[in-house]
Design a protein around this motif. Structure first.
Motif, PDB file in Angstrom:
ATOM      1  N   LEU A 140       3.219 -12.697  -3.804  1.00 44.55           N
ATOM      2  CA  LEU A 140       3.304 -13.987  -3.280  1.00 44.55           C
ATOM      3  C   LEU A 140       2.481 -14.726  -4.465  1.00 44.55           C
ATOM      4  N   ARG A 141       3.316 -15.624  -5.063  1.00 44.95           N
ATOM      5  CA  ARG A 141       2.663 -16.756  -5.908  1.00 44.95           C
ATOM      6  C   ARG A 141       1.668 -17.474  -5.256  1.00 44.95           C
ATOM      7  N   GLU A 142       0.581 -17.501  -5.728  1.00 43.39           N
ATOM      8  CA  GLU A 142      -0.612 -18.410  -4.962  1.00 43.39           C
ATOM      9  C   GLU A 142      -1.243 -19.451  -6.418  1.00 43.39           C
ATOM     10  N   PRO A 143      -0.658 -20.604  -6.104  1.00 48.95           N
ATOM     11  CA  PRO A 143      -0.898 -21.604  -7.182  1.00 48.95           C
ATOM     12  C   PRO A 143      -2.335 -21.708  -7.337  1.00 48.95           C
ATOM     13  N   ALA A 144      -3.046 -21.576  -6.145  1.00 48.71           N
ATOM     14  CA  ALA A 144      -4.594 -21.827  -6.360  1.00 48.71           C
ATOM     15  C   ALA A 144      -5.269 -20.533  -6.308  1.00 48.71           C
ATOM     16  N   GLY A 145      -4.606 -19.476  -6.913  1.00 49.19           N
ATOM     17  CA  GLY A 145      -5.041 -18.132  -7.182  1.00 49.19           C
ATOM     18  C   GLY A 145      -5.945 -18.021  -8.420  1.00 49.19           C
ATOM     19  N   ARG A 146      -6.200 -16.560  -8.650  1.00 57.66           N
ATOM     20  CA  ARG A 146      -6.963 -16.448  -9.731  1.00 57.66           C
ATOM     21  C   ARG A 146      -6.124 -15.951 -10.929  1.00 57.66           C
ATOM     22  N   GLY A 147      -4.792 -15.866 -10.847  1.00 60.54           N
ATOM     23  CA  GLY A 147      -4.239 -15.469 -12.118  1.00 60.54           C
ATOM     24  C   GLY A 147      -3.463 -14.278 -11.879  1.00 60.54           C
ATOM     25  N   GLY A 148      -3.838 -13.600 -10.751  1.00 61.87           N
ATOM     26  CA  GLY A 148      -3.013 -12.229 -10.732  1.00 61.87           C
ATOM     27  C   GLY A 148      -1.436 -12.508 -10.321  1.00 61.87           C
ATOM     28  N   SER A 149      -1.264 -13.425  -9.329  1.00 64.19           N
ATOM     29  CA  SER A 149      -0.124 -13.561  -8.885  1.00 64.19           C
ATOM     30  C   SER A 149       0.785 -14.162  -9.958  1.00 64.19           C
ATOM     31  N   ALA A 150       0.296 -15.159 -10.622  1.00 61.56           N
ATOM     32  CA  ALA A 150       1.008 -15.814 -11.909  1.00 61.56           C
ATOM     33  C   ALA A 150       1.486 -14.825 -12.888  1.00 61.56           C
ATOM     34  N   TYR A 151       0.615 -14.021 -13.140  1.00 56.16           N
ATOM     35  CA  TYR A 151       0.885 -12.921 -14.148  1.00 56.16           C
ATOM     36  C   TYR A 151       2.010 -11.956 -13.743  1.00 56.16           C
ATOM     37  N   ALA A 152       2.024 -11.597 -12.252  1.00 56.97           N
ATOM     38  CA  ALA A 152       3.107 -10.765 -11.878  1.00 56.97           C
ATOM     39  C   ALA A 152       4.416 -11.578 -11.811  1.00 56.97           C
ATOM     40  N   HIS A 153       4.248 -12.751 -11.598  1.00 60.54           N
ATOM     41  CA  HIS A 153       5.586 -13.655 -11.399  1.00 60.54           C
ATOM     42  C   HIS A 153       5.932 -13.908 -12.848  1.00 60.54           C
ATOM     43  N   ASP A 154       5.356 -14.389 -13.876  1.00 62.74           N
ATOM     44  CA  ASP A 154       5.564 -14.745 -15.049  1.00 62.74           C
ATOM     45  C   ASP A 154       5.731 -14.041 -16.135  1.00 62.74           C
ATOM     46  N   ARG A 155       4.992 -12.916 -16.166  1.00 58.33           N
ATOM     47  CA  ARG A 155       4.756 -12.076 -17.272  1.00 58.33           C
ATOM     48  C   ARG A 155       5.447 -10.734 -17.127  1.00 58.33           C
ATOM     49  N   LEU A 156       5.428  -9.923 -16.028  1.00 59.89           N
ATOM     50  CA  LEU A 156       5.795  -8.789 -15.733  1.00 59.89           C
ATOM     51  C   LEU A 156       7.343  -8.736 -15.942  1.00 59.89           C
ATOM     52  N   ARG A 157       7.854  -7.723 -16.592  1.00 55.61           N
ATOM     53  CA  ARG A 157       9.239  -7.656 -16.602  1.00 55.61           C
ATOM     54  C   ARG A 157       9.623  -6.162 -16.723  1.00 55.61           C
ATOM     55  N   ALA A 158      10.898  -5.579 -16.392  1.00 57.60           N
ATOM     56  CA  ALA A 158      11.202  -4.181 -16.376  1.00 57.60           C
ATOM     57  C   ALA A 158      10.930  -3.712 -17.600  1.00 57.60           C
ATOM     58  N   GLY A 159      10.201  -2.375 -17.459  1.00 56.07           N
ATOM     59  CA  GLY A 159       9.885  -1.590 -18.411  1.00 56.07           C
ATOM     60  C   GLY A 159       8.121  -1.859 -19.177  1.00 56.07           C
ATOM     61  N   ASP A 160       7.839  -2.933 -18.424  1.00 54.76           N
ATOM     62  CA  ASP A 160       6.562  -3.186 -18.718  1.00 54.76           C
ATOM     63  C   ASP A 160       5.453  -2.250 -17.854  1.00 54.76           C
ATOM     64  N   GLU A 161       4.279  -1.955 -18.347  1.00 49.88           N
ATOM     65  CA  GLU A 161       3.456  -0.865 -17.849  1.00 49.88           C
ATOM     66  C   GLU A 161       2.515  -1.336 -17.053  1.00 49.88           C
ATOM     67  N   VAL A 162       2.131  -0.849 -15.963  1.00 52.38           N
ATOM     68  CA  VAL A 162       0.840  -1.363 -15.092  1.00 52.38           C
ATOM     69  C   VAL A 162      -0.102   0.036 -14.743  1.00 52.38           C
ATOM     70  N   ARG A 163      -1.091  -0.085 -14.630  1.00 53.19           N
ATOM     71  CA  ARG A 163      -2.074   1.135 -13.937  1.00 53.19           C
ATOM     72  C   ARG A 163      -2.427   1.019 -12.571  1.00 53.19           C
ATOM     73  N   VAL A 164      -2.318   2.100 -11.924  1.00 51.37           N
ATOM     74  CA  VAL A 164      -2.393   1.968 -10.342  1.00 51.37           C
ATOM     75  C   VAL A 164      -3.448   2.862 -10.009  1.00 51.37           C
ATOM     76  N   ARG A 165      -4.235   2.740  -8.811  1.00 50.14           N
ATOM     77  CA  ARG A 165      -4.928   3.431  -8.148  1.00 50.14           C
ATOM     78  C   ARG A 165      -4.681   3.734  -6.739  1.00 50.14           C
ATOM     79  N   GLY A 166      -4.487   5.071  -6.215  1.00 53.04           N
ATOM     80  CA  GLY A 166      -3.972   4.926  -4.579  1.00 53.04           C
ATOM     81  C   GLY A 166      -2.776   5.906  -4.754  1.00 53.04           C
ATOM     82  N   PRO A 167      -1.998   5.824  -3.477  1.00 54.62           N
ATOM     83  CA  PRO A 167      -2.071   5.080  -2.400  1.00 54.62           C
ATOM     84  C   PRO A 167      -3.504   5.232  -1.546  1.00 54.62           C
TER      85      PRO A 167
END
Length: 311
Positions: free
Chosen positions: A71-98
């Protein structure tokens, strides 16, 4: 942020609703991902300094890809904006879990209540309840119909799903699903804090299961200094007022898994050997709090002068 191992790539991205972006993740070389069950979430390191938790909302039977919604959160801390505006197919992320602190427990009947992006952990639960032959209904609210994600997928369930956009129907009619709940029914709810609080006030004890994206509001206990004994090494660490147990033990050189630092994800849950925790998290059940056998060291403290932890 610590101990990230799994490197995944964005296999696809798209819109699930206004302001909601869906990301599909896979291994760079392909191959099976770890198994998960409905209610599980991932810790995702989007970029340095941007670590967030997202519920898995795809099909657990699909071992090749994981699906999350942001969810894009305009008043958030930057994570949702990054996921919406910067991440594209082929980009890498690191995960822990599930990791799963919101499991679907067996029951003959369920009442599901979702608000906004809170639909994400419930989606695989609906499918699992359906496969099990359980009776269930979903009440799903949002600001507008266009802002409510996955409504197309939910259409296959027919009248078991009630969509309630606030601009069309007003606030959710919780009484329609929570008054006169039959014996044996479990209620699962995820969404904004005010919705969870309202559902908690209506539900009889023992039948409600919730997951919070934000810490629950509550009275804070005394914020005083105390000692923590690390049982595995015998070391004693002083936790000053205003400093979390997590920060104190890390400063002393003990590496601990953690993620949200808000008491909502459960990553830093630690066994208590001796002492009485002052629980301030939004994860543990009331029975777990009373038992006092574990605590979330990112926010919880000590009811006394000393805790012994399995660290």
């Amino acid at each position: 942020m610590t101990l990230y191992g799994d490197r995944l790539v964005v296999a696809g991205a798209g819109a699930a609703a206004d302001g909601v972006r869906v990301l599909t993740l896979r291994r760079p070389e392909g191959g099976p991902l770890p198994a998960w069950e409905p209610g599980a979430h991932l810790d995702v390191l989007l970029a340095p300094g941007l670590e967030r938790q997202f519920s898995l909302c795809g099909d657990p039977a699909d071992r090749e890809t994981w699906r999350i919604a942001v969810l894009r959160e305009p008043a958030g801390r930057g994570g949702s904006a990054y996921a919406h505006d910067r991440l594209r197919a082929g980009d890498e992320v690191r995960v822990r879990g599930p990791r799963n602190r919101f499991p679907l427990e067996p029951a003959p009947r369920y009442r599901f209540v979702a608000g906004g992006i809170g639909i994400t952990p419930l989606l695989p639960m609906l499918a699992a309840a359906d496969r099990a032959g359980a009776g269930w209904t979903l009440l799903y609210g949002g600001r507008t119909r266009r802002s409510m994600a996955f409504t197309g997928e939910l259409a296959r369930y027919g009248d078991r799903v009630t969509l309630a956009p606030e601009d069309e129907t007003g606030l959710l009619d919780l009484g329609s699903v929570l008054d006169d709940v039959p014996d044996g029914t479990l209620v699962y709810c995820c969404g904004p804090g005010p919705l969870l609080d309202a559902v908690e006030r209506r539900c009889p004890p023992g039948i409600l299961r919730t997951e919070r994206f934000r810490p629950a509001e509550g009275p804070a206990g005394a914020d005083t200094s105390f000692e923590v004994v690390l049982a595995r090494s015998g070391r004693t660490v002083t936790v000053p007022a205003g400093v979390s147990v997590l920060d104190a033990v890390r400063a002393a050189g003990t590496e601990v898994l953690y993620s949200c630092t808000e008491g909502t994800c459960g990553t830093c849950e630690t066994d208590v050997v001796e002492g009485v925790p002052d629980h301030r998290d939004s994860v543990l059940t009331e029975a777990e709090r009373v038992a006092g056998e574990t605590m979330l060291i990112c926010v919880s403290r000590c009811r006394g002068e000393r805790l012994v932890l399995d660290l």
